[in-house]
Design an enzyme around this catalytic site. Sequence first.
Site, mmCIF file in Angstrom:
data_model
loop_
_atom_site.group_PDB
_atom_site.id
_atom_site.type_symbol
_atom_site.label_atom_id
_atom_site.label_comp_id
_atom_site.label_asym_id
_atom_site.label_seq_id
_atom_site.Cartn_x
_atom_site.Cartn_y
_atom_site.Cartn_z
ATOM 1 N N LYS A 73 0.848 -1.199 0.000
ATOM 2 C CA LYS A 73 0.000 0.000 0.000
ATOM 3 C C LYS A 73 0.885 1.251 0.000
ATOM 4 O O LYS A 73 1.911 1.290 0.685
ATOM 5 C CB LYS A 73 -0.880 -0.026 1.249
ATOM 6 C CG LYS A 73 -1.883 1.111 1.347
ATOM 7 C CD LYS A 73 -2.798 0.924 2.554
ATOM 8 C CE LYS A 73 -3.845 2.008 2.660
ATOM 9 N NZ LYS A 73 -4.770 1.811 3.779
ATOM 10 N N SER A 121 -9.660 1.959 2.769
ATOM 11 C CA SER A 121 -8.781 2.703 1.908
ATOM 12 C C SER A 121 -7.757 1.850 1.155
ATOM 13 O O SER A 121 -7.166 2.340 0.195
ATOM 14 C CB SER A 121 -8.024 3.749 2.744
ATOM 15 O OG SER A 121 -7.209 3.103 3.707
ATOM 16 N N SER A 151 -9.927 -0.577 6.884
ATOM 17 C CA SER A 151 -9.345 -0.456 5.541
ATOM 18 C C SER A 151 -8.655 -1.681 4.966
ATOM 19 O O SER A 151 -8.301 -1.684 3.795
ATOM 20 C CB SER A 151 -8.356 0.700 5.509
ATOM 21 O OG SER A 151 -9.076 1.884 5.350
HETATM 22 N N1 GLN Z 1 -13.104 4.046 6.078
HETATM 23 C C1 GLN Z 1 -12.551 4.462 7.331
HETATM 24 C C2 GLN Z 1 -12.207 5.943 7.275
HETATM 25 O O1 GLN Z 1 -12.495 6.546 6.315
HETATM 26 C C3 GLN Z 1 -11.383 3.637 7.696
HETATM 27 C C4 GLN Z 1 -10.180 3.961 6.944
HETATM 28 C C5 GLN Z 1 -9.007 3.135 7.341
HETATM 29 O O2 GLN Z 1 -9.156 2.089 7.978
HETATM 30 N N2 GLN Z 1 -7.849 3.613 6.989
HETATM 31 O O3 GLN Z 1 -11.653 6.488 8.162
#
Ligand code: GLN
Length: 490
Positions: free
Chosen positions: A78, A153, A177
């Site tokens: 990532k 994400s 994410s």
């Molecule tokens: N979707 C969640 C957010 O927008 C989690 C994102 C993540 O785990 N990095 O914060």
Amino acid sequence: MTLSALNADVIVDKLNTGEVTATDCVQHFLDRIQSHNGDLNAFISISESAVEQAESIDQLRKAGKPLGCLAGLPIAIKDGICVAGQPTTAGSKMLEKFSPPYDATIVEKLKSAGAVIIGKTNMDEFAMGSSTENSFFGPTANPWATNRVPGGSSGGSAACVAGRLAPVAIGSDTGGSIRQPASFCGITGLKPTYGSVSRYGLIAFASSLDQIGPMTRTAKESALLMSVIAGFDPRDSTSSKIQVADFLKSLESPLSGLRIGVVREHLDEGLDSEVNTKITDSISVFKQLGANIEEIEMPHTKSAIAAYYIIAPCEASSNLARYDGVRYTFRAQADDLEEMYRNTRGQGFGDEVKQRIMLGTYALSSGYYEAYYLKASKVRRMIKQDYDEAFQKVDLILGPTTPTTAFKLGQHTQDPLAMYLADIYTVSANLAGIPAISVPVEPSSNGLPIGLQLQGRAYEESSLLQAAHQFQIATSWHTANPSEPWRTQS
Ligand code: GLN
């Protein structure tokens, strides 16, 4: 059988026996990236030195030198995780030209195990999002339906594994994410216990919630990666000294007598009916495997989203203060210092990131701190207590990973609340610091993947991997691949 159809453990065996060379293997996946990344946009950058690294592994192998347990295995990382000398953007214009001088600890560990990093995957900017639509580099498409999101994400990591552009990938999970995109893309994703995998070199979003973890097709591959990346790191002050389990060994133990808790409300309110049916069906698979299913209560998890969307932006507002255009990263043109700060942060960050910085700064400001941050922290503690009580009765907690299957690109971009609700079942594990895994179950009638989430006690990811592995022996949902050419799904 083509290499891209094989799981990482099988690829490693073939590399070890010399049936396949590391160079051919890496080249095979680079070719797939070349042909398919235009459609998926799963990678932000491709490693220029991957083939060279593979060649040197082949030479070492030929010379009979000792090699690490992943020698020659291609892996995608990532883009919020630092790889020395390679662009590491966190999906942001702010870091578009940033190339870190050092490796994240997990990258160092993967490299010394012989893994070959083939590229950096697309993500929501600074990991803020649930769809990978918040990336400065454009959205990633879901290989199961290219008009749908891969989740976020870590959407690039999920899409590249599902689309077989890389055998395995690494993601990060602050509120879901790893698990939510794993669920949307029909792969396995593990968020380890907070502190069990080093965060050194992970670009911080919300430091008390962030965790790095594996994104793979199977639980066995996740166990293989965990055996390399887990463990104490003196460079991460929150890293745990607890002895790392033998993740691969424990996979094979049967599940008889395992107590699995199910939260009734999580299967009712707001859950898509097809997701409900498939999760309920998979409960019977666990019963057949010898597990005992019990109903449990988690009364405070209904407040998890509210608490998370205070705590995460608060921490983000503080972590992202460093991007001011002064020492490194993007700097906007301006006539004086104040204008330079304003323009840099105004132009360098996307809307979602700006929104969260403002929200977090507001919630931490004098007079509001008690009402928001402190209150959210109290809710966080109550959620942790819910888990502590539940884990006295059961060993694992089972439920859906996400309330729906992958939504369409653009469907929720104007409605942050709808987007935030995609995390409803995942954020609690981050708030409590416990491990959780998502595994594919039977897809929906229109062929979109559905994920089942298992949550466990802190530092017991081996139980999660074991349960997921036994489930994958009994089922074949994790073996399904999206058809090529990729399709759309109305
Ligand atoms: N979707 C969640 C957010 O927008 C989690 C994102 C993540 O785990 N990095 O914060």
